[in-house]
Design an enzyme around this catalytic site. Structure first.
Site, PDB file in Angstrom:
ATOM      1  N   ASP A  11       0.867  -1.188   0.000  1.00 45.64           N
ATOM      2  CA  ASP A  11       0.000   0.000   0.000  1.00 45.64           C
ATOM      3  C   ASP A  11       0.897   1.230   0.000  1.00 45.64           C
ATOM      4  OD1 ASP A  11      -2.249   1.652   0.101  1.00 45.64           O
ATOM      5  OD2 ASP A  11      -2.262   1.702   2.287  1.00 45.64           O
ATOM      6  N   SER A  12       0.298   2.348  -0.411  1.00 44.53           N
ATOM      7  CA  SER A  12       1.052   3.602  -0.384  1.00 44.53           C
ATOM      8  C   SER A  12       1.357   4.013   1.065  1.00 44.53           C
ATOM      9  CB  SER A  12       0.226   4.688  -1.075  1.00 44.53           C
ATOM     10  OG  SER A  12      -1.054   4.749  -0.483  1.00 44.53           O
ATOM     11  N   TYR A  43      -0.762   8.532  -2.871  1.00 43.16           N
ATOM     12  CA  TYR A  43      -0.722   8.315  -4.315  1.00 43.16           C
ATOM     13  C   TYR A  43      -1.957   8.931  -4.994  1.00 43.16           C
ATOM     14  CZ  TYR A  43       2.925   4.613  -4.144  1.00 43.16           C
ATOM     15  OH  TYR A  43       4.081   3.890  -4.000  1.00 43.16           O
ATOM     16  N   GLY A  44      -3.031   9.023  -4.211  1.00 41.80           N
ATOM     17  CA  GLY A  44      -4.345   9.359  -4.778  1.00 41.80           C
ATOM     18  C   GLY A  44      -4.470  10.719  -5.421  1.00 41.80           C
ATOM     19  N   CYS A  74      -4.124  -1.351  -2.400  1.00 41.13           N
ATOM     20  CA  CYS A  74      -4.240   0.091  -2.611  1.00 41.13           C
ATOM     21  C   CYS A  74      -5.094   0.262  -3.864  1.00 41.13           C
ATOM     22  CB  CYS A  74      -2.845   0.683  -2.822  1.00 41.13           C
ATOM     23  SG  CYS A  74      -2.847   2.417  -3.294  1.00 41.13           S
ATOM     24  N   ASN A  75      -6.212   0.928  -3.712  1.00 44.69           N
ATOM     25  CA  ASN A  75      -7.122   1.076  -4.853  1.00 44.69           C
ATOM     26  C   ASN A  75      -6.531   1.951  -5.944  1.00 44.69           C
ATOM     27  OD1 ASN A  75     -10.109   0.021  -4.102  1.00 44.69           O
ATOM     28  ND2 ASN A  75      -8.938   0.570  -2.299  1.00 44.69           N
ATOM     29  N   THR A  76      -5.751   2.951  -5.522  1.00 46.08           N
ATOM     30  CA  THR A  76      -5.161   3.863  -6.503  1.00 46.08           C
ATOM     31  C   THR A  76      -4.161   3.103  -7.373  1.00 46.08           C
ATOM     32  OG1 THR A  76      -5.478   5.635  -4.896  1.00 46.08           O
ATOM     33  CG2 THR A  76      -3.988   6.083  -6.714  1.00 46.08           C
ATOM     34  N   GLU A 159      -4.542   8.979   7.947  1.00 42.60           N
ATOM     35  CA  GLU A 159      -3.079   8.939   8.126  1.00 42.60           C
ATOM     36  C   GLU A 159      -2.644   9.738   9.366  1.00 42.60           C
ATOM     37  OE1 GLU A 159      -0.301   7.805   5.801  1.00 42.60           O
ATOM     38  OE2 GLU A 159      -1.773   6.440   4.967  1.00 42.60           O
ATOM     39  N   CYS A 191     -11.261   2.678  -1.168  1.00 43.27           N
ATOM     40  CA  CYS A 191      -9.921   3.109  -0.745  1.00 43.27           C
ATOM     41  C   CYS A 191      -9.584   2.305   0.505  1.00 43.27           C
ATOM     42  CB  CYS A 191      -9.945   4.607  -0.437  1.00 43.27           C
ATOM     43  SG  CYS A 191      -8.426   5.208   0.302  1.00 43.27           S
ATOM     44  N   THR A 192      -8.387   1.752   0.543  1.00 41.98           N
ATOM     45  CA  THR A 192      -8.040   0.879   1.672  1.00 41.98           C
ATOM     46  C   THR A 192      -8.146   1.598   3.017  1.00 41.98           C
ATOM     47  OG1 THR A 192      -5.851   1.165   0.686  1.00 41.98           O
ATOM     48  CG2 THR A 192      -6.663  -1.036   0.849  1.00 41.98           C
ATOM     49  N   HIS A 193      -7.884   2.892   2.986  1.00 43.02           N
ATOM     50  CA  HIS A 193      -7.947   3.646   4.241  1.00 43.02           C
ATOM     51  C   HIS A 193      -9.369   3.744   4.813  1.00 43.02           C
ATOM     52  CE1 HIS A 193      -3.989   4.730   2.962  1.00 43.02           C
ATOM     53  NE2 HIS A 193      -3.787   5.503   4.006  1.00 43.02           N
TER      54      HIS A 193
HETATM   55  N1  DGL Z   1      -4.188   3.454  -0.337  1.00 42.33           N
HETATM   56  C1  DGL Z   1      -4.778   4.408  -1.245  1.00 42.33           C
HETATM   57  C2  DGL Z   1      -6.008   3.805  -1.907  1.00 42.33           C
HETATM   58  O1  DGL Z   1      -6.508   2.775  -1.505  1.00 42.33           O
HETATM   59  C3  DGL Z   1      -5.149   5.687  -0.538  1.00 42.33           C
HETATM   60  C4  DGL Z   1      -3.978   6.475  -0.047  1.00 42.33           C
HETATM   61  C5  DGL Z   1      -3.271   7.235  -1.120  1.00 42.33           C
HETATM   62  O2  DGL Z   1      -3.849   8.154  -1.719  1.00 42.33           O
HETATM   63  O3  DGL Z   1      -2.111   6.926  -1.324  1.00 42.33           O
HETATM   64  O4  DGL Z   1      -6.487   4.379  -2.846  1.00 42.33           O
END
Ligand code: DGL
Length: 272
Positions: A11-12, A43-44, A74-76, A159, A191-193
């Site tokens: 993940d990011s 990353y998003g 990580c969805n992004t 975060e 989004c994983t978060h």
């Molecule tokens: N982990 C990213 C996701 O699931 C979100 C955090 C990011 O923007 O890096 O999209």
């Protein structure tokens, strides 16, 4: 050590730790390696090119550390890098290894669950503009109407460890209220978060809306994948060893990492 093979989870940032925790709950026997690219998160809000570059570098690190299979938690990264990694990078550099994402399992589950064919999605700006969820949902059910909303405020809140705060509640209401007006019956937390905001999301979401959370779906899908791919499953070491790597070791990673993983973790800083 060289012969130990692991499942890589990338993940990011911290969000993927929540997915890893749920995967280990379901599949505790395997070795895992977690990598959070905290130095370059989020990353998003980045361009597609940069998301691909960062993800490819992370994947390379995990393969060089003997991962047999990698989950982009990580969805992004799953939206903007996975297809290119599967089609171009793997055949050239790691033809026997596999990389899986989180978007397709969540999209398929939502397409199955909706009764009114009206699905809402919340995610990062990059995930929403990639239209990855839309593409995968429409493959399963072309009749579905999709309502998407980028929620850039939510990742920084998580975060910062503020997921239980009033700030989180205000940001969630701002994000979700417009979607509820579209009479959706299914909501994807893309989004994983957002898994870490699930309790708060449940509190403000009308009870007729079904919430699709990747922390529930990914462990189940990974289990199925391993059953259907015994050649890969056999190679993964079953010693319950978990290693954690990050690109920026701050006290925050250790503190939030412990909190998100619900256990004290030892993290090693690396360069990719
Ligand atoms: N982990 C990213 C996701 O699931 C979100 C955090 C990011 O923007 O890096 O999209």
């Amino acid at each position: 050590m060289k012969s130990n093979k692991s499942i890589g989870v990338f993940d990011s940032g911290f969000g993927g730790l929540d997915i890893l925790r749920m995967i280990i709950k379901k599949l505790p026997e395997y070795n895992y390696i977690y990598l959070g690219d905290t130095a370059r998160a989020p990353y998003g809000t980045r361009s597609r090119e940069l998301i691909y570059k960062f993800t490819q570098e992370a994947v390379e690190f995990l393969f060089k550390h003997n991962c047999e299979l990698i989950i982009l938690a990580c969805n992004t990264a799953s939206s903007d890098a996975l297809r290119k990694i599967q089609r171009e990078y793997l055949p050239k550099f790691f033809p026997k290894q596999r990389v899986l994402g989180v978007v397709i399992p969540a999209a398929e589950e939502a397409a199955k669950k909706t009764k009114s064919n009206r699905i809402g999605i919340i995610a990062t700006e990059a995930t929403i503009s990639s239209k990855s969820f839309q593409r995968e949902i429409l493959k399963v059910n072309p009749k579905v109407k999709i309502f998407q909303k980028a929620c850039p405020l939510l990742v920084p809140i998580v975060e910062a460890g503020e997921q239980n705060s009033i700030l989180a509640e205000i940001a969630l209401k701002k994000c979700l209220t417009p979607l509820f007006k579209f009479r959706i019956d299914t909501l994807i937390l893309g989004c994983t978060h957002y898994g870490l905001l699930e309790n708060k999301i449940k509190k403000i979401t009308p009870s007729n809306i079904f919430i699709i959370s990747e922390r529930d779906i990914i462990p189940k899908k990974l289990k199925e994948y391993l059953i259907h791919h015994p050649a890969i499953e056999k190679k993964i070491t079953k010693k319950r060893k978990i290693l954690f790597f990050t690109t920026d070791l701050s006290n925050r990673f250790v503190r939030l990492g412990n909190k998100f993983f619900c256990k004290s973790i030892k993290v090693k800083k690396i360069k990719i």
